[in-house]
Design a protein around this motif. Structure first.
Motif, PDB file in Angstrom:
ATOM      1  N   PRO A   2      43.944  29.611  39.094  1.00  0.00           N
ATOM      2  CA  PRO A   2      42.592  30.002  38.672  1.00  0.00           C
ATOM      3  C   PRO A   2      41.951  28.905  37.801  1.00  0.00           C
ATOM      4  CG  PRO A   2      44.258  31.625  37.988  1.00  0.00           C
ATOM      5  CD  PRO A   2      44.985  30.455  38.532  1.00  0.00           C
ATOM      6  N   LYS A   3      40.667  28.695  38.008  1.00  0.00           N
ATOM      7  CA  LYS A   3      39.923  27.729  37.182  1.00  0.00           C
ATOM      8  C   LYS A   3      39.690  28.357  35.801  1.00  0.00           C
ATOM      9  CE  LYS A   3      35.670  25.030  37.253  1.00  0.00           C
ATOM     10  NZ  LYS A   3      34.426  24.765  37.995  1.00  0.00           N
ATOM     11  N   LEU A   4      39.965  27.590  34.756  1.00  0.00           N
ATOM     12  CA  LEU A   4      39.817  28.120  33.394  1.00  0.00           C
ATOM     13  C   LEU A   4      38.610  27.481  32.704  1.00  0.00           C
ATOM     14  CD1 LEU A   4      43.574  28.012  32.333  1.00  0.00           C
ATOM     15  CD2 LEU A   4      42.319  29.888  33.404  1.00  0.00           C
ATOM     16  N   ASP A   5      37.943  28.253  31.856  1.00  0.00           N
ATOM     17  CA  ASP A   5      36.833  27.671  31.092  1.00  0.00           C
ATOM     18  C   ASP A   5      37.371  27.076  29.787  1.00  0.00           C
ATOM     19  OD1 ASP A   5      37.316  29.741  29.394  1.00  0.00           O
ATOM     20  OD2 ASP A   5      35.557  30.926  29.967  1.00  0.00           O
ATOM     21  N   ALA A   6      36.462  26.607  28.895  1.00  0.00           N
ATOM     22  CA  ALA A   6      36.869  25.915  27.669  1.00  0.00           C
ATOM     23  C   ALA A   6      37.748  26.803  26.796  1.00  0.00           C
ATOM     24  CB  ALA A   6      35.637  25.469  26.891  1.00  0.00           C
ATOM     25  N   ASN A   7      37.598  28.137  26.892  1.00  0.00           N
ATOM     26  CA  ASN A   7      38.379  29.044  26.054  1.00  0.00           C
ATOM     27  C   ASN A   7      39.695  29.463  26.721  1.00  0.00           C
ATOM     28  OD1 ASN A   7      36.226  29.008  24.293  1.00  0.00           O
ATOM     29  ND2 ASN A   7      35.226  30.726  25.343  1.00  0.00           N
ATOM     30  N   GLY A   8      39.990  28.880  27.893  1.00  0.00           N
ATOM     31  CA  GLY A   8      41.227  29.249  28.585  1.00  0.00           C
ATOM     32  C   GLY A   8      41.108  30.551  29.370  1.00  0.00           C
ATOM     33  N   GLN A   9      39.871  31.059  29.529  1.00  0.00           N
ATOM     34  CA  GLN A   9      39.678  32.280  30.309  1.00  0.00           C
ATOM     35  C   GLN A   9      39.346  31.919  31.757  1.00  0.00           C
ATOM     36  OE1 GLN A   9      40.092  35.430  29.109  1.00  0.00           O
ATOM     37  NE2 GLN A   9      40.885  34.291  27.344  1.00  0.00           N
ATOM     38  N   PRO A  10      39.833  32.715  32.715  1.00  0.00           N
ATOM     39  CA  PRO A  10      39.499  32.420  34.117  1.00  0.00           C
ATOM     40  C   PRO A  10      37.997  32.499  34.367  1.00  0.00           C
ATOM     41  CG  PRO A  10      41.050  34.276  33.928  1.00  0.00           C
ATOM     42  CD  PRO A  10      40.671  33.886  32.537  1.00  0.00           C
ATOM     43  N   VAL A  11      37.484  31.547  35.131  1.00  0.00           N
ATOM     44  CA  VAL A  11      36.079  31.566  35.538  1.00  0.00           C
ATOM     45  C   VAL A  11      35.943  32.544  36.700  1.00  0.00           C
ATOM     46  CG1 VAL A  11      34.179  30.193  36.437  1.00  0.00           C
ATOM     47  CG2 VAL A  11      35.829  29.159  34.869  1.00  0.00           C
ATOM     48  N   LEU A  12      34.992  33.426  36.612  1.00  0.00           N
ATOM     49  CA  LEU A  12      34.806  34.413  37.678  1.00  0.00           C
ATOM     50  C   LEU A  12      33.541  34.098  38.476  1.00  0.00           C
ATOM     51  CD1 LEU A  12      35.643  37.754  35.788  1.00  0.00           C
ATOM     52  CD2 LEU A  12      37.161  36.317  37.169  1.00  0.00           C
ATOM     53  N   ALA A  13      33.598  34.397  39.752  1.00  0.00           N
ATOM     54  CA  ALA A  13      32.392  34.338  40.584  1.00  0.00           C
ATOM     55  C   ALA A  13      32.352  35.632  41.369  1.00  0.00           C
ATOM     56  CB  ALA A  13      32.440  33.139  41.519  1.00  0.00           C
ATOM     57  N   ASN A  14      31.307  36.409  41.226  1.00  0.00           N
ATOM     58  CA  ASN A  14      31.201  37.733  41.845  1.00  0.00           C
ATOM     59  C   ASN A  14      32.411  38.593  41.514  1.00  0.00           C
ATOM     60  OD1 ASN A  14      28.809  36.948  43.032  1.00  0.00           O
ATOM     61  ND2 ASN A  14      29.863  36.139  44.837  1.00  0.00           N
ATOM     62  N   GLY A  15      32.938  38.456  40.330  1.00  0.00           N
ATOM     63  CA  GLY A  15      34.048  39.292  39.901  1.00  0.00           C
ATOM     64  C   GLY A  15      35.418  38.782  40.303  1.00  0.00           C
ATOM     65  N   ALA A  16      35.496  37.747  41.189  1.00  0.00           N
ATOM     66  CA  ALA A  16      36.805  37.232  41.621  1.00  0.00           C
ATOM     67  C   ALA A  16      37.049  35.894  40.948  1.00  0.00           C
ATOM     68  CB  ALA A  16      36.822  37.065  43.138  1.00  0.00           C
ATOM     69  N   PRO A  17      38.298  35.612  40.567  1.00  0.00           N
ATOM     70  CA  PRO A  17      38.569  34.325  39.920  1.00  0.00           C
ATOM     71  C   PRO A  17      38.332  33.167  40.868  1.00  0.00           C
ATOM     72  CG  PRO A  17      40.617  35.563  40.253  1.00  0.00           C
ATOM     73  CD  PRO A  17      39.501  36.451  40.693  1.00  0.00           C
ATOM     74  N   VAL A  18      37.774  32.075  40.349  1.00  0.00           N
ATOM     75  CA  VAL A  18      37.578  30.866  41.165  1.00  0.00           C
ATOM     76  C   VAL A  18      38.895  30.102  41.195  1.00  0.00           C
ATOM     77  CG1 VAL A  18      36.310  28.700  41.361  1.00  0.00           C
ATOM     78  CG2 VAL A  18      35.162  30.761  40.503  1.00  0.00           C
ATOM     79  N   MET A  19      39.327  29.686  42.389  1.00  0.00           N
ATOM     80  CA  MET A  19      40.622  29.023  42.525  1.00  0.00           C
ATOM     81  C   MET A  19      40.427  27.518  42.677  1.00  0.00           C
ATOM     82  SD  MET A  19      42.513  31.673  42.300  1.00  0.00           S
ATOM     83  CE  MET A  19      44.186  31.326  42.814  1.00  0.00           C
ATOM     84  N   LEU A  20      41.428  26.781  42.150  1.00  0.00           N
ATOM     85  CA  LEU A  20      41.389  25.308  42.208  1.00  0.00           C
ATOM     86  C   LEU A  20      42.708  24.803  42.766  1.00  0.00           C
ATOM     87  CD1 LEU A  20      40.077  24.012  38.770  1.00  0.00           C
ATOM     88  CD2 LEU A  20      38.944  23.846  40.986  1.00  0.00           C
ATOM     89  N   ASP A  21      42.705  23.626  43.409  1.00  0.00           N
ATOM     90  CA  ASP A  21      43.956  22.977  43.803  1.00  0.00           C
ATOM     91  C   ASP A  21      44.475  22.183  42.615  1.00  0.00           C
ATOM     92  OD1 ASP A  21      44.049  23.951  46.323  1.00  0.00           O
ATOM     93  OD2 ASP A  21      43.033  22.244  47.244  1.00  0.00           O
TER      94      ASP A  21
END
Lengths: 638, 193
Positions: free
Chosen positions: A240-259
């Motif tokens: 999951p992609k994390l924001d500056a606070n270490g929280q998962p970034v959500l898009a339409n309620g689902a976590p955004v995934m990264l390689d």
């Protein structure tokens, strides 16, 4: 389901009925050591010379043990002969493409495959086999194993027809006469008819054609030695992609995934070797050549089915036109159909022969119609994507054959133990693919392999008569002969060997790494691939759900063993039964004798086949094609 | 024991006899007659230009990608129409891989031919054949592609339609198999060969 397809189906059955009697009469002459044929002026001297070099006295008959032993010796010697050629093909002539030797496990698999009339192929013909391997190592079995099957059927029929007799004929005489008088003349005419449709027959090296429109594709880079070049790259995983606070970034309620790079326990990135891909311009097409027509003629007539090319009868060279297709499916059934007439004639009960034929035709038509309907209905998942529903399921099928001729071919090739394919059974709909699988599991007794179909069917006849006897409380009689416990034991043994071997090997493979690694499809279809492979091997069919990567030591070996079991462990009890029947006395038919012709008999025979055949395999089939059918209609994908 | 030896002798000698007759004489006789009676067909129905260049076989398909050519069916043979590795995708009815590739083929086909995004697509246009070398497409498939080819070549649709008709094989004897269009022969004709 077009009207002209119905017309073709009707014509096919009518033509088959028409050739059954002449074929049966001709078989009577060929299978009589002193029978005369039109070919005597040319072939009689050849036949005599052959007996002389073999040291065979053509008028001395053999009992069932001698007959069986001779058959086993021929199979063993010719199998070793083929193994040797396949291993040595790089030193032998007629190898313009300079193919190397085949591996030991592939050579074992292929030589047993062709010896047992199976023609299961773990290899791609056009890129593995030299012309010599195709023309000699493989074709010798196309003739030899077909003639062996017919000989065994003739021996069983003699056992049924004779009484108080110790012998069943001479295997060597049957083998030679069937090959020379029956198979060779028909093949000569048939092969030329196939060439007239566009099939190749030459000894040229492969031709290089210049493509009209060259194209570029990605291929694996190879070094000077032909080894693939790889590069070491980091393995990535999804996180999951994390924001500056270490929280998962959500898009339409689902976590955004990264390689992100995958790390091992020490926090180091995990590396792997990836093939290096390069652009390759393809501006040519290599066109295979070779002596194809002579091989394909006997491949179909002898219900062998081993393709010259990987695509078998789907390849435009190996089946150029719908007319060549029609001739090929007619030739699959021709001899087997004639043998039912031979049965009637030898037992002096022609109605019995035709009754057996009718039972076969009923099962054939039922299978053909189900398969045709399922393929014409197509795949609902693909229709939803936008494929026009009217076209049916065209994946793995050729335009010139369309739905009907693909479904018809698939049914016929598995009714018989032919195993040639003009479309890819693996890509059939669940129910469309169920029909070929079920046909093989019934024991290929619907016309069946040349000879093998008749002796397989006669096992069911003996059982049907036995069951009828039990139902009315009389000693069962078959054509005036008492069916006793020894005969029934042998008949049951022949059937059980098949079921035990198919289900045993399939169960083993489906819980083993070597079995699962070979799959091309997941879910229930994967089980179908394994089940089909061992059914095809045991039934000596040779067709496949061809996605299975069968050219591995484990699969080559287990499938090779399954083919040997399916052929020889079935034949020996049947020959024992033939010997036992031949020794019996004939009693007069009375009012209480169960008639082996007419509607009641046909229904009872069909019931026996379906109960015995279906019950053995229904649980396995439920987990394969049947559950897949429902999942397909729910839209489940794997 | 003596009986066993006589069987082994019989087996060895009959193997050699069959090798000579069925694997030597028989294919050579077929070869001889075929080369005399059907030389073009027995050698692969090759399309040879005046300078000796082989352009292909009329029985084997070739891949096409540009707008000015009719496109063959998707192919699972090697990198596409590789005649040394014939075969199909062998993907089953519930295969995700197959569904994905068909969805991709449908999207491409609709864009190439200017179809609506929900237009049904001929089955043969988006599925791989059994051999991977299918030389034919269905008549419906050819007719959908016809306007694209006519436009790319600046030809009238009637002209292209006539060429399609000229390279359409009817069902054999009127009832065997399906009517079909030979893509390579049609494209060669478009190029003026």
């Amino acid at each position: 389901m077009h009207s002209y397809d119905w017309f073709q189906l009707g014509l096919y059955v009518a033509l088959l009925a028409l050739i059954t009697k002449p074929m049966g009469l001709f078989l009577g002459r060929v299978l009589d050591a002193n029978g005369r044929t039109w070919f005597d002026p040319v072939l009689k001297p050849l036949e005599r010379i052959t007996y002389r070099v073999m040291g065979v006295k053509p008028n001395v008959e053999q009992d069932w043990k001698q007959y069986t032993l001779a058959m086993l010796m021929f199979s063993l010697v010719s199998c070793v002969f083929t193994y040797a050629i396949l291993r040595l093909q790089h030193w032998l002539p007629l190898n313009p493409q300079h193919f190397g030797p085949t591996t030991p496990d592939l050579a074992f698999n292929t030589s047993t495959s062709f010896t047992t009339n199976t023609n299961w192929q773990s290899y791609t013909g056009e890129s593995t086999m030299s012309y010599l391997s195709q023309m000699v190592a493989l074709v010798i079995h196309n003739f030899g194993s077909a003639a062996t099957g017919i000989a065994l059927a003739a021996a069983l029929v003699r056992g049924i027809a004779r009484h108080s007799a110790a012998t069943l004929g001479n295997f060597w005489v049957d083998l030679v006469r069937i090959t020379y008088y029956l198979l060779l003349p028909i093949c000569l005419v048939f092969a030329l008819a196939l060439v007239s449709q566009g099939m190749i027959q030459n000894f040229k090296p492969y031709t290089t054609a210049k493509l009209l429109e060259p194209f570029t594709t990605q291929v694996q880079k190879t070094d000077d030695k032909g080894q693939p070049v790889t590069t070491n790259v980091a393995v990535t995983v999804q996180a999951p992609k994390l924001d500056a606070n270490g929280q998962p970034v959500l898009a339409n309620g689902a976590p955004v995934m990264l390689d992100v790079p995958k790390l091992d326990e020490k926090g180091q990135p995990v590396m792997t070797n990836m093939p290096v891909m390069i652009d390759q311009k393809i501006d040519t097409q290599t066109i295979p050549q070779g002596p194809m027509a002579s091989q394909v003629a006997i491949k179909m007539l002898g219900t062998n089915g081993g393709g010259y090319t990987n695509a078998n009868a789907a390849h435009p060279f190996e089946n150029p036109t719908p007319l060549s297709n029609f001739l090929q499916i007619l030739s699959i059934f021709a001899i087997g159909s004639g043998l039912t007439y031979y049965l009637g004639r030898m037992t002096k009960n022609q109605a019995h022969g035709w009754s057996v034929w009718s039972a076969m035709m009923i099962l054939f038509l039922a299978g053909a119609l189900v398969c045709w309907w399922a393929e014409a209905a197509g795949n609902p998942i693909h229709h939803q994507l936008g494929v026009a529903a009217a076209g049916g399921n065209m994946e793995g099928k050729e335009v010139r054959f369309g739905i009907f001729n693909s479904a018809l071919f698939a049914t016929i090739t598995t009714d018989a133990s032919c195993g040639a394919v003009n479309s890819m059974h693996d890509s059939f709909t669940a129910l469309g693919g169920f029909v070929p699988l079920f046909n093989i599991q019934l024991g290929e007794i619907i016309i069946g392999g040349v000879g093998a179909g008749l002796y397989g069917m006669l096992v069911f006849v003996v059982l049907a008569v036995f069951i009828a006897g039990l139902m009315v409380g009389r000693t069962p009689e078959y054509l005036g002969k008492k069916i006793e416990s020894y005969d029934v034991k042998m008949a049951m043994l022949a059937l059980l060997v098949l079921a035990v071997s198919i289900l045993g090997f399939a169960a083993w493979a489906s819980v083993s790494k070597w079995g699962l690694d070979a799959l091309n499809n997941s879910g229930p279809h994967g089980l179908s691939e394994i089940l089909y492979a061992y059914s095809s091997a045991n039934g000596n069919n040779g067709s496949a759900f061809a996605g299975l990567s069968a050219n591995t030591p484990w699969l080559n070996t287990t499938i090779g063993l399954a083919m040997l079991i399916g052929r020889f462990l079935m034949i020996v009890p049947i020959m024992a039964m033939a010997g036992s029947l031949g020794r019996k006395k004939v009693s007069q038919a009375s009012a209480g004798t169960f008639p082996v012709s007419g509607g009641t008999f046909v229904v009872l025979l069909l019931g026996t086949i379906l109960l015995v055949g279906a019950l053995n395999f229904l649980p396995a089939l439920t987990l394969g094609p049947i559950v897949e059918h429902f999942q397909n209609h729910q839209g489940t994908l794997y | 024991m003596k009986e066993l030896f006589s069987h082994i002798r019989g087996a060895v000698m009959v193997t050699l006899a069959l090798a000579v007759v069925c694997c030597g004489i028989y294919p050579l006789v077929v070869f001889g007659i075929a080369q005399v009676c059907f030389p073009a067909k027995a050698n692969g129905s090759l399309i040879v230009e005046a300078d000796g260049t082989v352009r292909g076989s009329r029985l084997l398909g070739q891949p096409f990608a540009s707008d000015k050519y009719f496109h063959s069916r998707p192919s699972a043979a090697g990198t596409g129409y590789d005649a040394t590795s014939s075969g199909g995708s062998n993907l089953g009815p519930t295969s995700k891989k197959l569904a994905d590739s068909i969805a991709q083929n449908i999207a491409d086909y609709r864009i190439q031919n200017g179809l609506a995004t929900n237009a049904p697509v001929p089955a043969d246009a988006v599925t791989a054949s059994g051999s991977g070398l299918d030389p034919h497409i269905s008549i419906q498939n050819a007719l959908v592609q016809m306007p694209r080819v006519a436009k790319a070549r600046g030809l009238s649709e009637e002209k292209v339609r006539a060429l399609i008709a000229a390279h359409t094989d009817p069902a054999d004897l009127g009832f065997l198999g399906e009517p079909r269009v030979n893509v390579l022969m049609l494209n060669l004709a478009l190029d003026g060969h």
